[in-house]
Design a protein around this motif. Structure first.
Motif, mmCIF file in Angstrom:
data_model
loop_
_atom_site.group_PDB
_atom_site.id
_atom_site.type_symbol
_atom_site.label_atom_id
_atom_site.label_comp_id
_atom_site.label_asym_id
_atom_site.label_seq_id
_atom_site.Cartn_x
_atom_site.Cartn_y
_atom_site.Cartn_z
ATOM 1 N N LEU A 43 -13.400 -3.661 11.777
ATOM 2 C CA LEU A 43 -14.185 -3.603 10.547
ATOM 3 C C LEU A 43 -14.061 -4.885 9.737
ATOM 4 N N PHE A 44 -12.894 -5.507 9.788
ATOM 5 C CA PHE A 44 -12.642 -6.687 8.957
ATOM 6 C C PHE A 44 -11.597 -7.546 9.650
ATOM 7 N N ASN A 45 -11.810 -8.864 9.601
ATOM 8 C CA ASN A 45 -10.906 -9.790 10.284
ATOM 9 C C ASN A 45 -10.845 -11.079 9.474
ATOM 10 N N GLU A 46 -9.659 -11.421 9.022
ATOM 11 C CA GLU A 46 -9.508 -12.655 8.237
ATOM 12 C C GLU A 46 -8.151 -13.286 8.554
ATOM 13 N N LYS A 47 -8.152 -14.616 8.664
ATOM 14 C CA LYS A 47 -6.887 -15.305 8.903
ATOM 15 C C LYS A 47 -6.729 -16.470 7.948
ATOM 16 N N VAL A 48 -5.490 -16.809 7.708
ATOM 17 C CA VAL A 48 -5.120 -17.976 6.914
ATOM 18 C C VAL A 48 -4.165 -18.812 7.754
ATOM 19 N N MET A 49 -4.482 -20.088 7.927
ATOM 20 C CA MET A 49 -3.613 -20.974 8.704
ATOM 21 C C MET A 49 -2.446 -21.420 7.820
ATOM 22 N N ALA A 50 -1.446 -20.559 7.737
ATOM 23 C CA ALA A 50 -0.329 -20.806 6.827
ATOM 24 C C ALA A 50 0.663 -21.824 7.378
ATOM 25 N N GLY A 51 0.776 -21.935 8.694
ATOM 26 C CA GLY A 51 1.702 -22.905 9.282
ATOM 27 C C GLY A 51 3.161 -22.634 8.975
ATOM 28 N N LEU A 52 3.565 -21.367 9.027
ATOM 29 C CA LEU A 52 4.946 -21.031 8.693
ATOM 30 C C LEU A 52 5.952 -21.713 9.613
ATOM 31 N N GLY A 53 5.539 -21.956 10.854
ATOM 32 C CA GLY A 53 6.480 -22.546 11.805
ATOM 33 C C GLY A 53 6.368 -24.054 11.935
ATOM 34 N N ALA A 54 5.575 -24.701 11.088
ATOM 35 C CA ALA A 54 5.305 -26.132 11.257
ATOM 36 C C ALA A 54 6.571 -26.990 11.177
ATOM 37 N N SER A 55 7.536 -26.600 10.367
ATOM 38 C CA SER A 55 8.722 -27.431 10.166
ATOM 39 C C SER A 55 9.959 -26.908 10.895
ATOM 40 N N LEU A 56 9.811 -25.838 11.679
ATOM 41 C CA LEU A 56 10.981 -25.237 12.314
ATOM 42 C C LEU A 56 11.727 -26.218 13.206
ATOM 43 N N GLY A 57 10.983 -27.002 13.974
ATOM 44 C CA GLY A 57 11.629 -27.933 14.887
ATOM 45 C C GLY A 57 12.448 -29.002 14.178
ATOM 46 N N ARG A 58 12.069 -29.348 12.949
ATOM 47 C CA ARG A 58 12.752 -30.413 12.199
ATOM 48 C C ARG A 58 13.831 -29.875 11.270
ATOM 49 N N THR A 59 13.508 -28.788 10.542
ATOM 50 C CA THR A 59 14.410 -28.324 9.488
ATOM 51 C C THR A 59 15.027 -26.957 9.760
ATOM 52 N N ALA A 96 -1.466 -15.017 1.265
ATOM 53 C CA ALA A 96 -2.311 -14.322 2.238
ATOM 54 C C ALA A 96 -1.873 -12.873 2.384
ATOM 55 N N VAL A 97 -0.568 -12.661 2.489
ATOM 56 C CA VAL A 97 -0.051 -11.295 2.640
ATOM 57 C C VAL A 97 -0.404 -10.459 1.413
ATOM 58 N N GLY A 98 -0.281 -11.030 0.225
ATOM 59 C CA GLY A 98 -0.628 -10.304 -0.994
ATOM 60 C C GLY A 98 -2.094 -9.922 -1.045
ATOM 61 N N ARG A 99 -2.950 -10.854 -0.658
ATOM 62 C CA ARG A 99 -4.392 -10.553 -0.631
ATOM 63 C C ARG A 99 -4.681 -9.442 0.377
ATOM 64 N N PHE A 100 -4.071 -9.544 1.546
ATOM 65 C CA PHE A 100 -4.332 -8.557 2.598
ATOM 66 C C PHE A 100 -3.857 -7.169 2.191
ATOM 67 N N ALA A 101 -2.689 -7.110 1.533
ATOM 68 C CA ALA A 101 -2.187 -5.819 1.076
ATOM 69 C C ALA A 101 -3.146 -5.191 0.062
ATOM 70 N N HIS A 102 -3.674 -6.028 -0.818
ATOM 71 C CA HIS A 102 -4.623 -5.544 -1.828
ATOM 72 C C HIS A 102 -5.900 -5.031 -1.158
ATOM 73 N N LEU A 103 -6.423 -5.781 -0.187
ATOM 74 C CA LEU A 103 -7.631 -5.365 0.507
ATOM 75 C C LEU A 103 -7.426 -4.039 1.230
ATOM 76 N N CYS A 104 -6.258 -3.865 1.833
ATOM 77 C CA CYS A 104 -5.986 -2.608 2.541
ATOM 78 C C CYS A 104 -6.015 -1.422 1.587
ATOM 79 N N ARG A 105 -5.487 -1.612 0.398
ATOM 80 C CA ARG A 105 -5.536 -0.523 -0.591
ATOM 81 C C ARG A 105 -6.975 -0.214 -0.984
ATOM 82 N N ASP A 106 -7.771 -1.258 -1.230
ATOM 83 C CA ASP A 106 -9.150 -1.044 -1.658
ATOM 84 C C ASP A 106 -10.024 -0.494 -0.535
ATOM 85 N N MET A 107 -9.667 -0.803 0.721
ATOM 86 C CA MET A 107 -10.417 -0.282 1.868
ATOM 87 C C MET A 107 -9.946 1.104 2.291
ATOM 88 N N ASP A 108 -8.994 1.647 1.562
ATOM 89 C CA ASP A 108 -8.458 2.971 1.863
ATOM 90 C C ASP A 108 -7.903 3.047 3.286
#
Length: 504
Positions: free
Chosen positions: A51-67, A81-93
């Motif tokens: 019904l709905f598909n959205e992604k955000v390229m957050a790059g959480l692992g971009a610095s793992l190899g270095r730091t 992104a997680v906050g927006r998605f949680a809100h959408l899930c509530r509104d989409m029931d």
């Protein structure tokens, strides 16, 4: 005659569809090393619709190899992104939200901080182990390609998961820190560094996986690589799921990608800009893996971890349902005029095609289930609408050649006759397309005779008697004969190269 009908019914009963509606709307929030994605599902439990598909390229692992940590900016981007998605899930029931995190959150020193902050938003983050990630990806492939037998490779931002699948089950698994965000640092050590690293990791893991098997490619970077290959080869059907390549193509693509500019890659349909920088590393890793595993061929799966999580939660009886037939039945019921009519048509035309093998029978049944989906279209374009539905709908469990047969059957059913629609003649053999056109003409006859209701089909038989196509009705039902019915019976008989008659 009764024995023939019994045989047809017995065959049909083995092809389970039974959509099995979802209990409620469900969603998965997938916190990956490269992207954070929300997918909301509804529809049949075996093969739910997106019904709905959205992604955000957050790059959480971009610095793992270095730091060894998630950078502050990436952390904030991912949590937004997680906050927006949680809100959408509530509104989409959405009644059932499953939030999972993989390699970046699993491996980062501050990964637990991300989980705590997500929990404050009302989400319980399930941290998947490498084994769980590999099993989910493997189940995803089995969900979309039930007969898959080989090695699944799921390439993410932070890790590569490998899993052996056969007979509908997941066997040996491995998780390796070889995600696309880690590969540049490895490859910077020299032209052979990646090969040495992969060989060492596989030897240490000692998975016991036999060589020479098909390799199933999962993950956005590898799917983008496959789309690039489709563009290079001018493949006529731009559907990436179950797209197949020779194993040697991996090394060729590694060389080609390294010399192609970003502008050319951006012109490829469905190629997202965020994937372009990862293609050279994704191609290089694929080439190495293929050599190390001595893979026999490459097969792309559009289904992966998220679909695998859903599939893994299903009871065995629903897992056993055919994903193509479930989806076709659900689509036919939603778009058609008469509930259950596709199944009746399949049983009615079955006696003409008793020599169809199992693979062809399921495509024929899918065509019957979809036999009424074009009725809202302009009559002058119904045949083209049938082709579009067959070729471009989000079917799984179907090969390119089978899509072409389905397209031909619907084209003939919706008035296209025995001609072959432009663009599909190279996708399947002439014999297969000829057979599919006969299915379509037989379906078309059944639709006209019945008017979409059950009674006329129950009151009649369609069968070959010697060299004659016979349509037989009970005496009390002979008024169902008519010029339009006779014309369609004649067209089918001519296409079959036989005589025809009506009888009672």
């Amino acid at each position: 005659m009764n024995s023939m009908l019994s045989q047809v019914r017995a065959i049909a009963d083995t092809m389970v569809t039974s959509p099995g509606r979802a209990k409620a709307r469900t969603a998965i929030i997938d916190i990956g090393s490269n992207s954070v994605r929300l997918v909301v599902y509804d529809g049949p439990r075996r093969i739910p619709f997106i019904l709905f598909n959205e992604k955000v390229m957050a790059g959480l692992g971009a610095s793992l190899g270095r730091t060894g940590q998630i950078e502050a900016e990436a952390m904030e981007r991912g949590l937004r992104a997680v906050g927006r998605f949680a809100h959408l899930c509530r509104d989409m029931d959405v009644q059932d939200v499953r939030c999972v995190a993989t390699a970046a959150v699993r491996d980062a020193a501050n990964g637990q901080d991300f989980i705590v902050r997500a929990k404050a938003m009302g989400l319980d983050v399930e941290l998947l182990s490498g084994v769980q990630e590999a099993v989910a990806a493997a189940y995803g492939v089995l969900s979309g390609i039930p007969t898959a037998n080989g090695i699944v490779g799921d390439l993410g931002g932070g890790s590569l998961e490998l899993a052996r699948i056969r007979d509908g089950a997941v066997h040996e698994t491995i998780s390796l820190p070889l995600g696309v965000l880690r590969l540049p640092q490895i490859r910077a050590k020299g032209p052979s560094a990646l090969e040495r690293q992969v060989k060492k990791m596989l030897a240490k893991a000692d998975p016991g996986i036999e060589p020479g098997l098909p390799f199933y490619m999962v993950g956005g970077s590898w799917r983008s690589l496959a789309r690039f290959d489709m563009q290079l080869t001018q493949f006529p059907l731009p559907v990436v799921h179950q797209y197949a390549m020779d194993a040697s193509r991996a090394e060729q693509l590694t060389r080609i990608v390294s010399h192609v500019g970003r502008a050319r890659l951006k012109d490829i349909p469905a190629m997202t800009g965020s994937r372009i920088p990862t293609l050279p590393d994704a191609a290089a890793l694929l080439s190495v893996i293929v050599r190390q595993l001595q893979s026999s061929e490459l097969i792309v799966s559009a289904y992966g971890l998220r679909e695998g999580l859903l599939f893994g939660d299903l009871p065995p009886d629903i897992r056993a349902h055919d994903p193509l037939l479930v989806a076709a039945e659900a689509e036919g019921e939603a778009q058609g005029r008469f509930a259950g009519h596709g199944d009746m048509i399949d049983r009615w035309i079955g006696p003409l095609f008793l020599d169809d093998g199992e693979a062809w029978r399921r495509i024929r049944r899918a065509a019957c289930l979809l036999a009424d989906v074009g009725w809202r279209a302009n009559p002058d374009f119904r045949a083209e609408r049938g082709v579009e539905i067959a070729l471009h709908s989000n079917w799984v469990g179907i090969t390119v050649a089978e899509r072409a047969m389905l397209a031909q059957a619907l084209y003939s059913n919706f008035g296209g006759g025995t001609s072959v629609p432009a663009g599909i003649e190279s996708l399947a053999s002439a014999a297969a397309l000829k057979r599919a056109s006969l299915w379509g003409l037989a379906i078309r006859l059944g639709q006209r005779l019945s008017g979409g209701v059950e009674g006329p089909l129950l009151a009649s038989r369609l069968e070959m008697v010697g060299d004659t196509l016979e349509l037989r009705l009970r005496g009390v039902d002979t008024d169902l004969f008519g010029e339009a019915v006779e014309r369609r019976q004649r067209h089918l008989a001519q296409a079959m190269g036989v005589k025809y008659r009506m009888a009672w």
